[in-house]
Every structure is written in structure tokens, then in C-alpha cells.
Enzyme design. Structure first.
Site, PDB file in Angstrom:
ATOM      1  N   ASP A 171       6.414   0.859   2.110  1.00 24.27           N
ATOM      2  CA  ASP A 171       6.595  -0.558   2.460  1.00 24.27           C
ATOM      3  C   ASP A 171       7.879  -0.673   3.276  1.00 24.27           C
ATOM      4  O   ASP A 171       8.982  -0.509   2.759  1.00 24.27           O
ATOM      5  CB  ASP A 171       6.686  -1.400   1.193  1.00 24.27           C
ATOM      6  CG  ASP A 171       6.576  -2.903   1.476  1.00 24.27           C
ATOM      7  OD1 ASP A 171       6.993  -3.328   2.569  1.00 24.27           O
ATOM      8  OD2 ASP A 171       6.103  -3.638   0.600  1.00 24.27           O
ATOM      9  N   ILE A 211       7.043 -13.665  -2.914  1.00 26.87           N
ATOM     10  CA  ILE A 211       8.393 -14.030  -2.460  1.00 26.87           C
ATOM     11  C   ILE A 211       9.218 -12.763  -2.298  1.00 26.87           C
ATOM     12  O   ILE A 211       9.524 -12.064  -3.273  1.00 26.87           O
ATOM     13  CB  ILE A 211       9.057 -14.989  -3.464  1.00 26.87           C
ATOM     14  CG1 ILE A 211       8.213 -16.253  -3.636  1.00 26.87           C
ATOM     15  CG2 ILE A 211      10.467 -15.353  -2.990  1.00 26.87           C
ATOM     16  CD1 ILE A 211       8.718 -17.192  -4.720  1.00 26.87           C
ATOM     17  N   GLY A 212       9.571 -12.437  -1.040  1.00 33.62           N
ATOM     18  CA  GLY A 212      10.348 -11.243  -0.756  1.00 33.62           C
ATOM     19  C   GLY A 212      11.806 -11.564  -0.494  1.00 33.62           C
ATOM     20  O   GLY A 212      12.250 -12.711  -0.637  1.00 33.62           O
ATOM     21  N   GLY A 227      10.217  -3.380  -8.860  1.00 39.68           N
ATOM     22  CA  GLY A 227       9.827  -4.460  -7.955  1.00 39.68           C
ATOM     23  C   GLY A 227       8.338  -4.743  -8.065  1.00 39.68           C
ATOM     24  O   GLY A 227       7.508  -3.823  -7.961  1.00 39.68           O
ATOM     25  N   TYR A 260       6.808   4.590 -15.424  1.00 37.57           N
ATOM     26  CA  TYR A 260       8.141   4.220 -14.948  1.00 37.57           C
ATOM     27  C   TYR A 260       9.036   3.940 -16.155  1.00 37.57           C
ATOM     28  O   TYR A 260       8.631   3.250 -17.095  1.00 37.57           O
ATOM     29  CB  TYR A 260       8.028   2.970 -14.068  1.00 37.57           C
ATOM     30  CG  TYR A 260       9.135   2.792 -13.055  1.00 37.57           C
ATOM     31  CD1 TYR A 260       9.237   3.644 -11.976  1.00 37.57           C
ATOM     32  CD2 TYR A 260      10.049   1.747 -13.175  1.00 37.57           C
ATOM     33  CE1 TYR A 260      10.233   3.461 -11.020  1.00 37.57           C
ATOM     34  CE2 TYR A 260      11.045   1.560 -12.229  1.00 37.57           C
ATOM     35  CZ  TYR A 260      11.140   2.426 -11.153  1.00 37.57           C
ATOM     36  OH  TYR A 260      12.126   2.247 -10.212  1.00 37.57           O
ATOM     37  N   THR A 278      11.262 -12.980   3.634  1.00 39.80           N
ATOM     38  CA  THR A 278      10.222 -13.975   3.869  1.00 39.80           C
ATOM     39  C   THR A 278       9.341 -14.123   2.630  1.00 39.80           C
ATOM     40  O   THR A 278       9.426 -13.320   1.694  1.00 39.80           O
ATOM     41  CB  THR A 278       9.323 -13.585   5.066  1.00 39.80           C
ATOM     42  OG1 THR A 278       8.668 -12.343   4.764  1.00 39.80           O
ATOM     43  CG2 THR A 278      10.127 -13.460   6.349  1.00 39.80           C
ATOM     44  N   ASP A 338       6.386  -6.265  -6.071  1.00 41.10           N
ATOM     45  CA  ASP A 338       5.655  -6.006  -4.834  1.00 41.10           C
ATOM     46  C   ASP A 338       5.295  -4.523  -4.718  1.00 41.10           C
ATOM     47  O   ASP A 338       4.230  -4.174  -4.202  1.00 41.10           O
ATOM     48  CB  ASP A 338       6.467  -6.467  -3.620  1.00 41.10           C
ATOM     49  CG  ASP A 338       7.890  -5.904  -3.599  1.00 41.10           C
ATOM     50  OD1 ASP A 338       8.390  -5.453  -4.643  1.00 41.10           O
ATOM     51  OD2 ASP A 338       8.523  -5.961  -2.524  1.00 41.10           O
TER      52      ASP A 338
END
Length: 250
Positions: free
Chosen positions: A126, A19-20, A103, A96, A23, A105
């Protein structure tokens, strides 16, 4: 006598839901093989049930750049899905500082890229609602950059000025604008191209044995205009999510 070729009997399939901001991407994997995918404007339980019907789904994973909402909860419950968080086990190391804000993704893209190109230093770009640059060096995810995507840049110019027009992403491309519209297109699109090429040049200068992968909704545009050679891999995030799901299923 003619030989009857029966369709492949797919079983123990993985359902991937990404789920972005703009879209939702859904996919079905048989092991490492992507056998079906679709882009949805809006995620819904009914749409994903329709997408996955007639397939024997064994495991599912959901990645979302948004806060967990009622739709996510419906999907988790119906498919008994793994919801990807910073606490989910992954097959790579990271350093990190705030993994809870990273994120999912972005992380999945690196996981997929590392599987595809093992023992390489990797930059994954991306090009979606935002343009993200993520660096995997010396077998560790090191962090990256976030900047506005193409449409977001166009929207900002219109929203935060008094007279500049609203423009959308264009197939037309201008290095030098000759009127207001073409100047905006040049500033937004050529500016983003230059940003990517500069990041790629700097990465390759410091990392000789390296790979640059491009994905995201606008990857086609940049693939045509970047001066640097890259690997366009639109499904790298889905591949990474499938790997994370398999890693946790075991």
C-alpha cells in the site's frame, strides 16, 4: 417500439468509509459490486451524507488510522456504522502480536486480496502516506513492514537538514541525479522503487505460488516503474472492508 431500459434498482447497499492519514475514501457496494466511490480531503458528516444520498444504505463500516474523534462518533451515530477495531470478527486468521496496534486498512487489504486470490500466498503493498508491506502466507496474516511514503521522505529531507529544498512527488524520474533537486528525486523515488522490488523478489523467491498486489494513493507511480509484475488494485482495501462488514452483518 423502443424498449425502455430502467435504471438498476439498488437496494440493501453497504457504505464503506476508510479514513486515512491524508484522505478519506468512501464507497458504496451492492453485494460485492463497487457502484460508487469518492476521495475526500477531509471527512465530514455532511460530505458523506451528500455522497450517499439517493441510495438505500443498509449497513455501514468505518475504518480509521486515527483515534476515534467527534467526526467518527457523528458518522457512527448517523449511519449506525460498525467501527472496525481489533475485536471485530474477520474472515481470516492472524498471528500479529499486537492486533490492537495493527492498521485496520492493512488488515482490510489482506482480507480483500484473499477474497480476490484465494489459496495464494499474498503480498499487499500500500503506497500511501506510509508504504506498508503485508504478508499473507499459509492462510494466515503474518505481519509486515512500514516505511515512509514518498512525500514523507521528501518532507523529512527538507525538515531535518539545513539547506535541502522542499520537493514534492514528481512525474520526472531520475536513476542518477545531476543536480541537488534531481539527486533528491532519484534518492527518494528510485530508493522507494528499489525497496519495493527487493521485497517482491525476496517474497517470490520463498513463495512460488504467490500474488503481489499494489494499492494506495501513489500506486500509479510505482506501477509504471517497478521492474516486477504486480496486480494494481486501487480498491482492494475498500473491497476488504466491505467483506468484513458483510461477515459481521451475517
Amino acid at each position: 417500439m423502443k424498449c425502455l431500459i430502467l435504471p438498476k434498482n439498488y437496494s440493501n447497499l453497504n457504505l464503506i468509509i476508510d479514513i486515512g492519514n491524508t484522505t478519506t475514501k468512501v464507497a458504496i457496494f451492492d453485494g460485492e459490486e463497487l457502484i460508487k466511490h469518492q476521495i475526500l480531503k477531509q471527512p465530514s458528516l455532511s460530505a458523506i451524507i451528500l455522497f450517499s444520498k439517493e441510495h438505500n444504505i443498509s449497513n455501514s463500516i468505518i475504518s480509521s488510522v486515527k483515534q476515534k474523534d467527534s467526526i467518527c462518533n457523528e458518522l457512527i451515530t448517523h449511519f449506525n456504522a460498525l467501527f472496525l477495531t481489533h475485536k471485530t470478527e474477520i474472515p481470516i486468521s492472524t498471528n500479529y502480536n499486537t492486533p490492537e496496534t495493527l492498521g485496520k486498512d492493512r488488515l482490510a487489504g489482506i482480507v480483500g486480496a484473499n477474497k480476490e486470490y484465494p489459496n495464494k500466498n499474498i503480498l499487499v503493498i500500500d503506497a500511501g502516506s506510509c508504504i506498508t508491506f503485508d504478508f499473507f502466507m499459509d492462510s494466515t496474516y503474518c505481519g509486515g513492514r512500514i516505511s515512509p511514503g514518498l512525500q514523507m521522505r521528501y518532507d523529512a529531507l527538507h525538515t531535518f537538514t539545513n539547506q535541502l529544498p522542499q520537493i514534492s512527488i514528481s512525474d520526472a524520474h531520475f536513476t542518477l541525479g545531476k543536480d541537488t533537486n534531481s539527486s533528491i528525486i532519484s534518492g527518494v523515488q528510485q530508493g522507494a522503487i528499489d525497496e519495493m522490488d527487493t521485497a517482491i523478489d525476496a517474497f517470490r523467491k520463498e513463495n512460488k505460488d504467490s500474488v503481489v498486489i499494489l494499492c494506495g494513493g501513489d500506486y500509479n507511480f510505482f506501477d509504471k516503474h517497478l521492474k516486477n509484475s504486480i496486480f494494481a488494485y486501487p480498491f482492494i482495501v475498500l473491497k476488504g472492508l466491505n467483506i468484513i462488514l458483510e461477515f459481521n452483518a451475517k
